[in-house]
Design a protein around this motif. Structure first.
Motif, PDB file in Angstrom:
ATOM      1  N   GLN A  90     -11.917  -5.296   8.675  1.00 23.93           N
ATOM      2  CA  GLN A  90     -11.472  -5.478   9.583  1.00 23.93           C
ATOM      3  C   GLN A  90     -10.739  -3.898  11.051  1.00 23.93           C
ATOM      4  N   GLY A  91     -11.509  -3.294  10.247  1.00 22.86           N
ATOM      5  CA  GLY A  91     -10.847  -1.726  11.491  1.00 22.86           C
ATOM      6  C   GLY A  91      -9.758  -1.188  10.678  1.00 22.86           C
ATOM      7  N   LYS A  92      -9.031  -0.867   9.920  1.00 21.68           N
ATOM      8  CA  LYS A  92      -8.224  -0.616   9.279  1.00 21.68           C
ATOM      9  C   LYS A  92      -8.019  -0.132   8.131  1.00 21.68           C
ATOM     10  N   LYS A  93      -7.466   1.347   8.223  1.00 21.51           N
ATOM     11  CA  LYS A  93      -7.511   1.933   6.721  1.00 21.51           C
ATOM     12  C   LYS A  93      -6.944   1.430   5.612  1.00 21.51           C
ATOM     13  N   PRO A  94      -7.198   0.981   4.406  1.00 25.82           N
ATOM     14  CA  PRO A  94      -6.575   0.864   3.270  1.00 25.82           C
ATOM     15  C   PRO A  94      -5.888   2.190   2.714  1.00 25.82           C
ATOM     16  N   SER A  95      -5.144   2.005   1.552  1.00 23.71           N
ATOM     17  CA  SER A  95      -4.239   3.250   1.132  1.00 23.71           C
ATOM     18  C   SER A  95      -3.240   2.462  -0.038  1.00 23.71           C
ATOM     19  N   SER A  96      -2.824   2.649  -1.304  1.00 21.45           N
ATOM     20  CA  SER A  96      -2.396   2.635  -2.069  1.00 21.45           C
ATOM     21  C   SER A  96      -1.089   2.959  -2.394  1.00 21.45           C
ATOM     22  N   LYS A  97      -0.018   2.365  -2.912  1.00 22.59           N
ATOM     23  CA  LYS A  97       0.611   3.628  -4.048  1.00 22.59           C
ATOM     24  C   LYS A  97       1.035   2.822  -5.122  1.00 22.59           C
ATOM     25  N   THR A  98       0.645   3.355  -6.159  1.00 20.33           N
ATOM     26  CA  THR A  98       0.841   2.910  -7.414  1.00 20.33           C
ATOM     27  C   THR A  98       2.463   3.093  -7.964  1.00 20.33           C
ATOM     28  N   ASP A 133      -3.673   0.439   7.327  1.00 20.63           N
ATOM     29  CA  ASP A 133      -3.208   1.321   8.642  1.00 20.63           C
ATOM     30  C   ASP A 133      -1.220   1.937   8.112  1.00 20.63           C
ATOM     31  N   GLY A 134      -1.400   2.143   7.345  1.00 21.81           N
ATOM     32  CA  GLY A 134       0.472   2.258   6.466  1.00 21.81           C
ATOM     33  C   GLY A 134       1.323   1.189   6.373  1.00 21.81           C
ATOM     34  N   VAL A 135       1.188  -0.194   6.549  1.00 22.58           N
ATOM     35  CA  VAL A 135       2.169  -1.253   6.259  1.00 22.58           C
ATOM     36  C   VAL A 135       1.734  -1.648   5.120  1.00 22.58           C
ATOM     37  N   PRO A 136       3.503  -1.972   4.405  1.00 20.07           N
ATOM     38  CA  PRO A 136       2.641  -2.732   3.405  1.00 20.07           C
ATOM     39  C   PRO A 136       1.866  -4.205   3.200  1.00 20.07           C
ATOM     40  N   ILE A 137       1.192  -4.895   2.880  1.00 18.03           N
ATOM     41  CA  ILE A 137       0.818  -5.976   2.848  1.00 18.03           C
ATOM     42  C   ILE A 137       0.922  -6.701   1.611  1.00 18.03           C
ATOM     43  N   SER A 138       0.215  -6.102   0.688  1.00 18.42           N
ATOM     44  CA  SER A 138       1.252  -6.494  -0.308  1.00 18.42           C
ATOM     45  C   SER A 138       1.333  -5.548  -2.127  1.00 18.42           C
ATOM     46  N   PHE A 139       1.531  -6.351  -2.685  1.00 23.94           N
ATOM     47  CA  PHE A 139       2.135  -5.874  -3.890  1.00 23.94           C
ATOM     48  C   PHE A 139       1.531  -6.569  -5.099  1.00 23.94           C
ATOM     49  N   GLU A 140       0.611  -6.191  -6.304  1.00 27.39           N
ATOM     50  CA  GLU A 140       0.337  -6.786  -6.800  1.00 27.39           C
ATOM     51  C   GLU A 140       0.710  -6.208  -8.935  1.00 27.39           C
TER      52      GLU A 140
END
Length: 234
Positions: A90-98, A133-140
């Motif tokens: 979708q052209g977005k930059k994925p990232s995560s915080k553990t 893109d730096g916006v939180p999408i989900s918590f897993e």
């Protein structure tokens, strides 16, 4: 290794439900009453209850209490797609915080979903916030048999687990079973996803399989409802 207290309570409550102490639609005792019964703090008891809610075994009803959940309609996914791949397409930059990453004795639900056997096998249990893109999408919350991640670094598991499994672990990925339902955000989830408590979220439980049919991952994910949607292709 002894399980955390909240997992022990989770296991006992799950046994009680499966044993018929409470039936589908029954309201379970209030958190205060259960905390006294198990001789633990309200916070520990709430963590056990929330784990059962995330697994779809219990459901909260605002202003009413917590009930044994009805069985929901399930949709079987035909393949496996990682969060990273979805975002990149979708052209977005994925990232995560553990938030947490540790090996632990599995709960009864983890043993059941991952088909574990043997003498108290360990699972890797990790909690992550996923961003686009730096916006939180989900918590897993993901649970993985310990032997599956042998030889993989923490960075490989948390950054792009499926890719590392295929390229470094030599595994072939198969399909997945997904259950999706609607929920409202708890205070903790609202904080993680930068939304208001009580806002709509989508909750998904997924069991992912290797090509040979072995389940290798059990994930409970909560998505910010206004930022993510599911669609099915037939």
């Amino acid at each position: 290794m002894e399980s955390p207290v909240y997992i022990q309570i989770h296991n006992q409550l799950k046994r009680d439900i499966e044993g018929g102490k409470w039936k589908v639609g029954d309201r379970i005792p209030a958190e205060r009453e259960l905390a006294i019964q198990f001789d633990v703090s309200r916070m520990t008891l709430r963590q056990a209850i929330q784990t059962l809610v995330d697994e779809g075994i219990l459901e909260r009803r605002v202003g009413s209490g917590t009930y044994v959940a009805n069985q929901k309609v399930q949709e079987v996914a035909s393949g496996v797609t990682s969060f990273t791949d979805i975002m990149r397409r979708q052209g977005k930059k994925p990232s995560s915080k553990t938030i947490s990453y540790h090996f632990a004795t599995p709960s009864l639900s983890e043993i059941e979903k991952l088909h574990l056997s043997g003498d108290t096998p360990e699972v890797l249990r990790m909690e992550r916030i996923r961003y686009a893109d730096g916006v939180p999408i989900s918590f897993e919350v993901a649970s993985i048999p310990a032997d599956i991640v042998q030889g993989l670094t923490k960075a490989e598991v948390t950054d792009s687990f499926y890719h590392a499994l295929e390229t470094k672990g030599g595994y072939e990925l198969g399909g997945a079973q997904q259950t999706v339902s609607a929920e409202t955000a708890s205070e903790r989830i609202a904080e993680y996803l930068d939304i208001k408590r009580g806002e709509a979220i989508l909750k998904m439980r997924q069991i992912t399989f290797l090509q040979d049919g072995r389940p290798f991952e059990y994930v409970r994910t909560q998505y910010a409802g206004e930022r993510f949607e599911f669609y099915l292709e037939r």
